[in-house]
Design a protein around this motif. Structure first.
Motif, mmCIF file in Angstrom:
data_model
loop_
_atom_site.group_PDB
_atom_site.id
_atom_site.type_symbol
_atom_site.label_atom_id
_atom_site.label_comp_id
_atom_site.label_asym_id
_atom_site.label_seq_id
_atom_site.Cartn_x
_atom_site.Cartn_y
_atom_site.Cartn_z
ATOM 1 N N ARG A 1 -2.095 -3.473 5.145
ATOM 2 C CA ARG A 1 -2.741 -3.680 3.846
ATOM 3 C C ARG A 1 -4.194 -4.099 4.017
ATOM 4 O O ARG A 1 -5.080 -3.596 3.329
ATOM 5 C CB ARG A 1 -1.985 -4.744 3.056
ATOM 6 N N PHE B 1 6.102 -0.470 -6.905
ATOM 7 C CA PHE B 1 4.755 -0.796 -6.455
ATOM 8 C C PHE B 1 4.727 -1.287 -5.005
ATOM 9 O O PHE B 1 3.767 -1.934 -4.592
ATOM 10 C CB PHE B 1 4.139 -1.857 -7.370
ATOM 11 N N ASP C 1 4.232 0.369 -2.414
ATOM 12 C CA ASP C 1 3.045 0.993 -1.824
ATOM 13 C C ASP C 1 2.254 1.624 -2.966
ATOM 14 O O ASP C 1 2.453 2.787 -3.311
ATOM 15 C CB ASP C 1 3.439 2.058 -0.795
ATOM 16 N N PRO C 2 1.348 0.882 -3.583
ATOM 17 C CA PRO C 2 0.668 1.366 -4.788
ATOM 18 C C PRO C 2 -0.431 2.380 -4.534
ATOM 19 O O PRO C 2 -1.081 2.837 -5.470
ATOM 20 C CB PRO C 2 0.093 0.086 -5.396
ATOM 21 N N GLY D 1 -4.138 -0.056 -4.874
ATOM 22 C CA GLY D 1 -3.644 -1.294 -4.288
ATOM 23 C C GLY D 1 -4.730 -2.187 -3.709
ATOM 24 O O GLY D 1 -4.518 -3.392 -3.546
ATOM 25 N N LEU E 1 -5.254 -5.050 -5.959
ATOM 26 C CA LEU E 1 -4.079 -5.802 -6.397
ATOM 27 C C LEU E 1 -3.800 -7.020 -5.535
ATOM 28 O O LEU E 1 -2.754 -7.649 -5.672
ATOM 29 C CB LEU E 1 -2.848 -4.880 -6.419
ATOM 30 N N CYS F 1 3.068 -5.261 -10.654
ATOM 31 C CA CYS F 1 2.285 -4.723 -9.538
ATOM 32 C C CYS F 1 2.473 -5.540 -8.258
ATOM 33 O O CYS F 1 2.837 -4.997 -7.216
ATOM 34 C CB CYS F 1 0.807 -4.675 -9.911
ATOM 35 N N GLN F 2 2.234 -6.837 -8.337
ATOM 36 C CA GLN F 2 2.366 -7.672 -7.136
ATOM 37 C C GLN F 2 3.820 -8.004 -6.823
ATOM 38 O O GLN F 2 4.261 -7.906 -5.678
ATOM 39 C CB GLN F 2 1.569 -8.969 -7.306
#
Length: 601
Positions: A151, A368, A370-371, A375, A378, A456-457
């Motif tokens: 990430r 989400f 793997d957005p 991402g 986020l 999302c998170q």
């Protein structure tokens, strides 16, 4: 003095007069620029870029690499300096031998450098090649760092690319041959017009730079955009429900209710008669309802997704059922409205409400984990800043959403249009899709934070359960027949993530369509245009990669394929319905009032 000499002097005097006139205009524009910048919007530092911890991690990883693998770092640096110095020596050698031409250019092709001078002029070619060499060196250096999470690596790659793109020589007047040529040709008029465009955009956004992508004077909603005939048949504080006037003698019995995203306006599905999905569906014999969401102000600060479900989805569904005299409706959710439609279906299942016959999801993220590209925004550094902004103002101003999505495609949505507008002095094009793109809305503060934190998170719909309207729901609660349409190059809702969400839904009747192009153009793709193909594959249990590799390719729009699927879910033919009915008398013609009403800020 000859007549020819007199004409030349007159022309020179005219040019000089034009230049002096432009200099006076520049002085006035400079004063406007100073004024708007003195009242510049205060954007929190937390929303100007990633937190310092990302750069600290990168610096730490780089130092560790130098200590533990110096050979790798030396090899990279020697390679970079070697290429740079070699190119410099070759350029100098050409000049030393009296050749006013650049050395051989073997660099990669880049659409930003389309002017022939980038290849033929020694100065511009030198600038281009040195920039590309530096960009390559930076990306290789950061891309090869070890000791970073995936990430963090993605975020570092994204934000470093933003810096590299920003520093391209095309973005500066002194090193942009197109802009310089235009300035000479117009005696500086292009620079005056460009500064006028720049000041106008700054004034429109409280000193922050949001590039106008379209000529706003070219469109008016309800007149030449968003013009499919219909009536607003229901209104509450969250939405206006539009029912469209039929164009066929009979229609399918079960109506269709479309929920567009409330980040932008609904007329993306009704840009004009040739592009309108709404008109096309009406012409295929469907009774079509569309929600036009309110543009919230600070009085909506406490509105959450519960409110959107109860006063938005459930209210619209009940109204459509009553007007049409049916027990069920079909539904469509686009983007964030598709995510919320999933949650609504979970609530309805828990309440044993069987009003939904089928659901279609356009470019919808529900898993989400793997957005994708979005991402990078986020992580807590940005979300903490947005939460603080929402707490202070009650809303998430559309400015932040517009800026975020623009930076996901910065070369196309920021730098390229900025060059044309500010350096070349060109008027933005009369392009309906780009006009819509700039017509965003605010978001209620609590709803925005809830969506970012919990969906999302926290990924609660796909992992652990999402609490909404007093129920705990997850993707297994989506059990109605469904069709999902994702887009191959979507930078907002990555298609593989969309696919993984569909896989987790509880329905036994699933159809997945992968459309060509991106988040908007892939959906707004009428059959008559014969653009962008699509792919289908009934094997939803495969990985996303295997699904794509074994999918059947089809030319043109996916609309007819979806229309055939939807027709099977829409019942028998009945006489066409005029908009409204008892208790739901028409309030005003489409496109309604909410679509153009400004929030009360």
């Amino acid at each position: 003095m000859t007549t020819n000499e007199f004409d030349q002097d007159a022309a020179g005097a005219a040019d000089l007069g034009k230049l002096e006139e432009n200099l006076e205009k520049l002085e006035g524009l400079t004063k406007r620029l100073a004024k708007v910048m003195s009242h510049k919007r205060n954007v929190p530092a937390s929303l100007q870029g990633p937190g310092q911890d990302l750069y600290m991690k990168a610096a730490t990883a780089y130092m560790a690499e130098m200590m533990h693998n110096p050979a790798k770092m030396i090899e990279h640096q020697v390679g970079y300096w070697g290429k740079t110095l070699k190119h410099y020596v070759e350029a100098q050698n050409q000049i030393a031998h009296g050749k006013l031409e650049p050395p051989e250019d073997t660099g990669p092709s880049d659409p930003r450098f389309s002017n022939p001078l980038w290849d033929s002029h020694p100065f511009f070619n030198f600038m281009k090649q040195q920039y590309l060499l530096n960009a390559e060196a930076m990306q290789e250096s950061l891309g090869g760092l070890e000791g970073l999470s995936e990430r963090d690596r993605q975020r570092l790659d994204y934000f470093s690319r933003q810096i590299v793109d920003m520093l391209a020589p095309t973005n500066f007047l002194a090193t942009n041959p197109d802009a310089l040529e235009k300035a000479v040709e117009t005696q500086g008029q292009s620079l005056v017009d460009g500064l006028e465009n720049l000041v106008r955009d700054l004034e429109a956004n409280q000193g922050e730079l949001i590039v106008s992508l379209a000529d706003k004077s070219a469109f008016k909603v309800g007149e030449n955009i968003g013009t499919t005939p219909g009536q607003v048949v229901f209104r509450n504080r969250m939405l206006e429900l539009i029912q469209y006037t039929p164009t066929t003698e009979t229609v399918h019995e079960i109506p269709l209710v479309i929920f567009p995203p409330w980040i932008n306006k609904f007329y993306i599905l009704d840009l004009n008669a040739q592009k309108s999905l709404i008109k096309w569906l009406v012409d295929q014999g469907f009774t079509v309802f569309v929600t036009s969401w309110v543009n919230p102000d600070a009085s909506y600060a406490d509105v959450t997704l519960d409110t959107y479900v109860e006063e938005g989805y459930l209210a619209a569904i009940e109204a459509a059922k009553t007007i049409c005299g049916t027990k069920k409706v079909n539904t469509v959710g686009y983007c964030i409205a598709g995510t919320t439609l999933s949650a609504t279906l979970g609530v309805m299942k828990r309440r044993k409400d069987t009003s939904i016959n089928s659901a279609t999801f356009f470019t919808t993220m529900t898993d989400f984990s793997d957005p994708g590209e979005v991402g990078v925004f986020l992580a807590d550094d940005f979300v903490d800043g947005l939460e603080a902004e929402c707490a202070a103002t009650g809303i998430l101003d559309r400015f932040y959403m517009a800026r975020t999505f623009s930076f996901l495609r910065s070369n196309d949505l920021i730098y390229k249009p900025a060059i044309k507008s500010y350096m070349m002095g060109e008027t933005p094009p009369a392009f309906d899709l780009l006009f819509w793109n700039g017509d965003g809305t605010n978001l209620p503060g609590k709803m925005a934070v809830q969506y970012l934190r919990e969906l999302c998170q926290g990924n609660q719909l796909a992992a652990g359960g999402f609490n909404v309207c007093g129920e705990t729901v997850d993707l297994k609660d989506v059990t109605v027949p469904l069709c999902a349409v994702a887009c191959e190059t979507d930078h907002i809702a990555a298609w593989k993530s969309s696919y993984r969400g569909v896989q987790q839904m509880g329905s036994k009747d699933k159809t997945f369509i992968l459309a060509g192009s991106g988040h908007i153009a892939g959906i707004v793709n009428p059959p008559a245009k014969k653009k962008y193909g699509h792919w289908t594959n009934p094997e939803i249990g495969l990985t996303a990669e295997d699904w794509r590799d074994s999918a059947d390719a089809h030319e043109g729009s996916w609309w007819p394929k979806w229309q055939a699927w939807l027709a099977e879910k829409s019942g028998k033919q009945v006489p066409a319905r005029a908009p409204g009915g008892p208790g739901f008398e028409p309030i005003c013609p489409a496109p309604g009032t909410y679509v153009s009403a400004a929030p009360k800020l």
